[in-house]
Write an enzyme that holds these catalytic residues in place. Structure first.
Site, PDB file in Angstrom:
ATOM      1  CE  LYS A 119      -3.262  -1.212  -0.767  1.00 14.95           C
ATOM      2  NZ  LYS A 119      -3.462  -1.939  -2.073  1.00 14.95           N
ATOM      3  CB  SER A 120       4.352   1.988  -0.282  1.00 14.90           C
ATOM      4  OG  SER A 120       4.425   1.441   0.974  1.00 14.90           O
ATOM      5  CB  THR A 148       3.232  -1.859  -5.088  1.00 16.54           C
ATOM      6  OG1 THR A 148       3.259  -1.764  -3.678  1.00 16.54           O
ATOM      7  CG2 THR A 148       4.194  -2.899  -5.589  1.00 16.54           C
ATOM      8  CB  THR A 149      -0.480  -0.382  -8.424  1.00 15.47           C
ATOM      9  OG1 THR A 149      -0.876  -1.237  -7.342  1.00 15.47           O
ATOM     10  CG2 THR A 149      -1.197  -0.769  -9.684  1.00 15.47           C
ATOM     11  CG  HIS A 187       4.909  -6.482  -0.852  1.00 13.88           C
ATOM     12  ND1 HIS A 187       4.980  -5.201  -1.342  1.00 13.88           N
ATOM     13  CD2 HIS A 187       3.662  -6.932  -1.174  1.00 13.88           C
ATOM     14  CE1 HIS A 187       3.833  -4.893  -1.939  1.00 13.88           C
ATOM     15  NE2 HIS A 187       3.032  -5.923  -1.863  1.00 13.88           N
TER      16      HIS A 187
HETATM   17  P1  A3P Z   1      -5.021   4.779  -1.256  1.00  8.97           P
HETATM   18  O1  A3P Z   1      -5.628   3.578  -0.625  1.00  8.97           O
HETATM   19  O2  A3P Z   1      -4.533   5.780  -0.229  1.00  8.97           O
HETATM   20  O3  A3P Z   1      -5.889   5.416  -2.263  1.00  8.97           O
HETATM   21  P2  A3P Z   1      -0.202  -0.417  -3.672  1.00  8.97           P
HETATM   22  O4  A3P Z   1      -0.145  -0.218  -5.144  1.00  8.97           O
HETATM   23  O5  A3P Z   1       1.144  -0.555  -3.032  1.00  8.97           O
HETATM   24  O6  A3P Z   1      -1.154  -1.484  -3.312  1.00  8.97           O
HETATM   25  O7  A3P Z   1      -0.749   0.951  -3.046  1.00  8.97           O
HETATM   26  C1  A3P Z   1      -2.083   1.314  -3.223  1.00  8.97           C
HETATM   27  C2  A3P Z   1      -2.214   2.781  -2.951  1.00  8.97           C
HETATM   28  O8  A3P Z   1      -1.645   3.500  -4.056  1.00  8.97           O
HETATM   29  C3  A3P Z   1      -3.676   3.191  -2.885  1.00  8.97           C
HETATM   30  O9  A3P Z   1      -3.717   4.326  -2.022  1.00  8.97           O
HETATM   31  C4  A3P Z   1      -3.959   3.552  -4.339  1.00  8.97           C
HETATM   32  O10 A3P Z   1      -5.097   4.354  -4.501  1.00  8.97           O
HETATM   33  C5  A3P Z   1      -2.661   4.281  -4.689  1.00  8.97           C
HETATM   34  N1  A3P Z   1      -2.402   4.315  -6.118  1.00  8.97           N
HETATM   35  C6  A3P Z   1      -2.610   3.344  -7.049  1.00  8.97           C
HETATM   36  N2  A3P Z   1      -2.254   3.776  -8.256  1.00  8.97           N
HETATM   37  C7  A3P Z   1      -1.807   5.037  -8.124  1.00  8.97           C
HETATM   38  C8  A3P Z   1      -1.326   6.023  -9.041  1.00  8.97           C
HETATM   39  N3  A3P Z   1      -1.236   5.782 -10.333  1.00  8.97           N
HETATM   40  N4  A3P Z   1      -0.963   7.216  -8.538  1.00  8.97           N
HETATM   41  C9  A3P Z   1      -1.049   7.478  -7.215  1.00  8.97           C
HETATM   42  N5  A3P Z   1      -1.520   6.593  -6.298  1.00  8.97           N
HETATM   43  C10 A3P Z   1      -1.889   5.388  -6.750  1.00  8.97           C
END
Ligand code: A3P
Length: 354
Positions: free
Chosen positions: A96-97, A99-100, A163
């Site tokens: 949730k930092s 990654t995507t 991770h």
């Molecule tokens: P929030 O839940 O605060 O919206 P991960 O990819 O590590 O699972 O992290 C998910 C977090 O990154 C989520 O945060 C998601 O909304 C955010 N996120 C996903 N794609 C993003 C993008 N293109 N730009 C910015 N934040 C993004």
């Protein structure tokens, strides 16, 4: 520049996920995580400290960090079988930092000569594939479910994600020239994002984690791949020690100034943008293509599943900095703030919260 072989990446994604053969034993009560385990593994698992899990029954303390039994199996397999090659790229995060986002950006930067981000407005892979399909996780994809993939056919630079904390990764990436990009997000937003995500994807067999309970677990370090401070510190220290090997980026910096961070990323990966590319708007196009707004609205990110059986749509929630202010009480914010100061303050690792 060598370009990653997109077709091979896709073939990897199509590897069928199958259970292990042999002398299996089912672990009870893991709901969706129910899995097949050998007796040796079960014995090892039972020797580990455990705590209430967030989306499975238990989290286990393995190699100093908390994770699920299925992840432990995959990580052990990865550590045993993965052989790094010069120029491999590993994207590392605690969940949730962002990654995507990091996967989308890195894939697009590395493949920009093959898939032009300026002109390929309809046929860029990111428009039809979730970033997790383009950059596979070691522990959720490549080495999951007993698979030992043949990665020798991947073109250089092979790009993977994980991770696992640095301490559990370092022996696998010793080959000179392997590069690690770490994306760090402030612990407040990372917690809120984790709490939402886990409650969205967890199995019905596991009771929901309340904000209070989740917060307490988080502050005690009990979260997947946590304690979060040790995860962040491991990569932070390594980025200071070997900046040519580990690049430390911050989610909040990307939000504030994507273009200079993209240039930093490209230079670190030895594929800096040329002046001509900058004039052509390549940097700007990559930023737009990978933006939260753009990725969230794509059909593939609304309706498909890329990691295990989890809906892609839960990967895109708000994508903001400071959403935590809508959830944490002042005493909770104080507790977390004191924890961050205590654990990270002495190391020069600071965060922006807005
Ligand atoms: P929030 O839940 O605060 O919206 P991960 O990819 O590590 O699972 O992290 C998910 C977090 O990154 C989520 O945060 C998601 O909304 C955010 N996120 C996903 N794609 C993003 C993008 N293109 N730009 C910015 N934040 C993004």
């Amino acid at each position: 520049m060598a370009i990653p072989n997109f077709n091979v990446c896709h073939k990897l994604e199509l590897l069928k996920e199958e259970g292990k053969s042999g002398d299996p034993k089912h672990q009870e009560g893991e709901g969706e995580e129910e899995e097949v385990q050998s007796y040796e593994f079960q014995e090892m698992l039972e020797s580990l400290p455990k705590e209430r899990g967030w989306r499975t029954r238990y989290l286990y303390l393995f190699q100093g960090f908390w994770c699920q039994s299925k992840e432990i199996q995959a990580i052990m397999s990865f550590q045993k079988h993965f052989k790094s090659l010069q120029n491999d790229v590993v994207l590392a995060t605690i969940p949730k930092s962002g990654t995507t986002w990091l996967k989308a950006l890195t894939f697009t930067v590395l493949n920009r000569h093959r898939f032009d981000p300026v002109f390929s407005t309809t046929d860029h892979p990111l428009l039809t594939s979730n970033p997790h399909d383009l950059v596979p996780f070691f522990e959720y994809k490549l080495y999951a479910n007993g698979d030992v993939p043949d990665l020798s056919g991947l073109a250089s630079p092979r790009t993977f994600a994980t991770h696992v904390p640095f301490g559990s990764l370092k022996d696998s990436i010793e080959e000179p020239g392997v590069k690690v990009v770490y994306l760090c997000r402030n612990p407040f937003d990372t917690f809120i994002s984790s709490w939402h995500y886990i409650n969205n994807i967890k199995s019905e067999a596991v009771s929901p984690v309340s904000l209070e309970e989740g917060f307490d677990l988080y502050c005690r370090g009990v979260i997947g791949f946590g304690p979060f401070w040790e995860h962040m510190l491991g990569y932070w220290k390594e980025s200071l020690r070997t900046p040519e090997k580990v690049l430390f980026l911050r989610y909040e910096d990307l939000k504030q100034d994507m273009e200079s961070n993209l240039k930093k990323l490209a230079s670190f990966l030895d594929v800096p943008f040329t002046e001509e590319e900058e004039q052509k708007g390549v940097v700007h196009s990559i930023s737009d293509l990978c933006s939260f707004e753009n990725l969230k609205k794509l059909e593939v990110n609304k309706s498909s599943k890329s990691i295990k059986n989890f809906e892609n749509m839960h990967l895109f929630r708000k994508g903001e900095v400071s959403d935590w202010v809508n959830y944490l009480s002042p005493p909770q914010a104080e507790r977390l703030s004191a924890l961050v100061d205590d654990k990270l303050g002495g190391y020069g690792l600071t965060f922006r919260y807005n």
